[in-house]
Design a protein around this motif. Structure first.
Motif, short mmCIF file in Angstrom:
data_model
loop_
_atom_site.label_atom_id
_atom_site.label_comp_id
_atom_site.label_asym_id
_atom_site.label_seq_id
_atom_site.Cartn_x
_atom_site.Cartn_y
_atom_site.Cartn_z
N SER A 135 0.83 -1.20 0.00
CA SER A 135 0.00 0.00 0.00
C SER A 135 0.87 1.26 0.00
O SER A 135 0.62 2.20 -0.76
CB SER A 135 -0.92 -0.01 1.22
OG SER A 135 -1.63 1.19 1.34
N LYS A 140 -5.33 3.50 3.04
CA LYS A 140 -5.62 3.15 1.65
C LYS A 140 -6.32 1.80 1.55
O LYS A 140 -7.29 1.63 0.82
CB LYS A 140 -4.31 3.13 0.86
CG LYS A 140 -4.47 2.86 -0.62
CD LYS A 140 -3.12 2.93 -1.31
CE LYS A 140 -3.22 2.60 -2.79
NZ LYS A 140 -1.89 2.63 -3.46
N VAL A 141 -5.82 0.82 2.32
CA VAL A 141 -6.42 -0.52 2.29
C VAL A 141 -7.82 -0.49 2.92
O VAL A 141 -8.77 -1.03 2.35
CB VAL A 141 -5.52 -1.53 3.04
CG1 VAL A 141 -6.18 -2.91 3.08
CG2 VAL A 141 -4.13 -1.62 2.38
#
Length: 458
Positions: A128, A447-448
């Motif tokens: 990520s 982000k994940v």
């Protein structure tokens, strides 16, 4: 009243995090490395969950610590004496929220389910941070390639791939190398994959040879990237690598190219190691000798002193951290820097530590570094160069195109700079200015997690 409310909210978040940790330990008994990786990550999540309770509402922590898929399989193979041997193979497909699973394969006697899960978990956030559209995975076997003939390695790898091929593909899961898996092993894997599946699907592996779809800078990438990260940390403080004394653990791919880049930037590397012991060369490690021993002849690091008798060889690995240095680069394996070793490094005046290996510092060691204002680059940030260039290799395979060494190296340097700056920005935004452990965890997580929420319950 406001303070009491905030205190109560923080306590509630911490209780929630502890419940998740307890569940991880209960569901994964005996997997100490996985527990450690999850703890180190969870300890950074409090400010995120306090600010945005949606991550609790969507149970992101419970979901993010559970692999999407864990594959375990038997690997039978025949040795040179005609005896049938059996090893165990693994592939964890941890998280695909931002792209296909991506992560290395490790061949080492220490490999077990817990180690593969810890590596896959870390890989999720490392990938990520890289900014590339790749999810987290990892694989391996308890097979030890050391002391095996070329034929034995090939037969083992072919058996391993005969099972693994079912679960990988350029848009599904893209393995690479790791400890014990270099160009030779990747070549055998790729050959067996082609043999079974047909066609030349270059994008199914990274770390390939340059003659069949590999990328320039891939073998250098993790080591170079680690040093580029150190360069960014030092630059922030108005310092550079010029004239610095460096100690690097390991003498494999990561360590060799971390030493090379540090030397190119003006540092003096005085020690490196392997699993048996370490060499100390006060005149500066001769990198060509190390490359000849390790990359060409596959010999032990103790043989370095045969070529350089002024150098010292010491049995055991932990003693390498007693050598005074400005910069320490642990590039060997997990938990190689203990609390005691960290204290010695601090006492001897270390100014920066960057993790070239996966989780090479214990939680207690990390605390020592942070408490003493040592610049500390955690693995999921400082170690991300390898997977970043792997993703660039995937891009080149998709385009049927190759960039020059200089082009890939420039992209790598920019990626490592971005990782550093994004991690620093996240740390500052959430009240932990300068703490790259917290910053990298948060930047990688957001982000994940946001992608998982956007995609529903999957």
């Amino acid at each position: 009243m406001v303070l009491q409310t905030r205190t109560a909210a923080k306590a509630e978040v911490n209780e929630y995090i502890q419940r998740v940790l307890d569940t991880v330990i209960q569901r994964n008994p005996g997997e100490s490395e996985f527990h450690q990786a999850v703890k180190e990550f969870m300890y950074s999540m409090t400010p995120v969950l306090e600010r945005d309770p949606k991550y609790i509402q969507y149970n992101i922590l419970e979901r993010i610590v559970e692999p999407e898929r864990m594959i375990t399989f038997r690997v039978p193979w025949v040795d040179d004496q005609g005896r049938i041997q059996v090893n165990r193979g693994y592939r964890v497909q941890f998280n695909s929220a931002i792209g296909p699973y991506k992560g290395g394969i490790r061949f080492h006697p220490s490999v077990n389910a817990g180690i593969i899960k810890f590596l896959g978990f870390e890989q999720t956030f490392k990938n990520s941070l890289s900014g590339m559209p790749i999810g987290g995975g990892k694989g391996g076997s308890d097979f030890d390639p050391k002391g095996k003939s070329e034929g034995e390695v090939m037969r083992f790898v072919q058996s391993f791939m005969t099972e693994l091929y079912k679960y990988i593909g350029p848009d599904e899961d893209v393995p690479a190398g790791d400890i014990g898996v270099g160009p030779r092993e990747i070549g055998y894997m790729f050959g067996q994959y082609k043999r079974i599946c047909g066609g030349h699907e270059a994008g199914v592996f990274t770390g390939k040879g340059l003659t069949y779809g590999g990328s320039l800078v891939r073998k250098e990438a993790t080591g170079y990237g680690c040093v580029y990260f150190v360069e960014e940390m030092l630059k922030e403080k108005g310092m550079s690598l010029e004239g610095r004394t460096v100690v690097v653990s390991g003498s494999g791919n990561v360590a060799i190219y971390a030493m090379e880049k540090a030397m190119q930037l003006g540092a003096k590397v005085v020690a490196c190691s392997d699993s048996n012991g370490y060499v100390y060369d006060p005149q500066g490690i001769n990198l060509e000798t190390v490359k000849q021993l390790k990359e060409v002849e596959r010999r032990r690091i103790k043989d370095y002193v045969q070529e350089h008798p002024h150098a010292e060889y010491h049995e055991g690995c932990s003693g390498i951290w007693t050598i005074p240095c400005d910069i320490a680069l642990p590039c060997a394996t997990q938990n190689e820097i203990s609390e005691e070793s960290a204290s010695i490094l601090v006492k001897n005046g270390v100014i920066a530590v960057a993790e070239g290996a996966n989780m090479p510092s214990t939680l207690e060691a990390i605390d020592i570094f942070l408490q003493n204002d040592v610049l500390f680059g955690p693995a999921k940030a400082a170690n991300a160069g390898g997977v970043s260039v792997s993703a660039l290799e995937m891009s080149q395979n998709s385009m049927r195109f190759n960039w020059t060494f200089e082009e890939v190296d420039a992209k790598l340097r920019q990626i490592m700079s971005n990782i550093y700056r994004n991690s620093m920005a996240a740390a500052e935004e959430y009240g932990y200015t300068g703490n790259l452990v917290v910053g990298a965890n948060i930047a990688g997580f957001l982000k994940v997690a946001d992608s998982m929420i956007a995609q529903g319950v999957v």
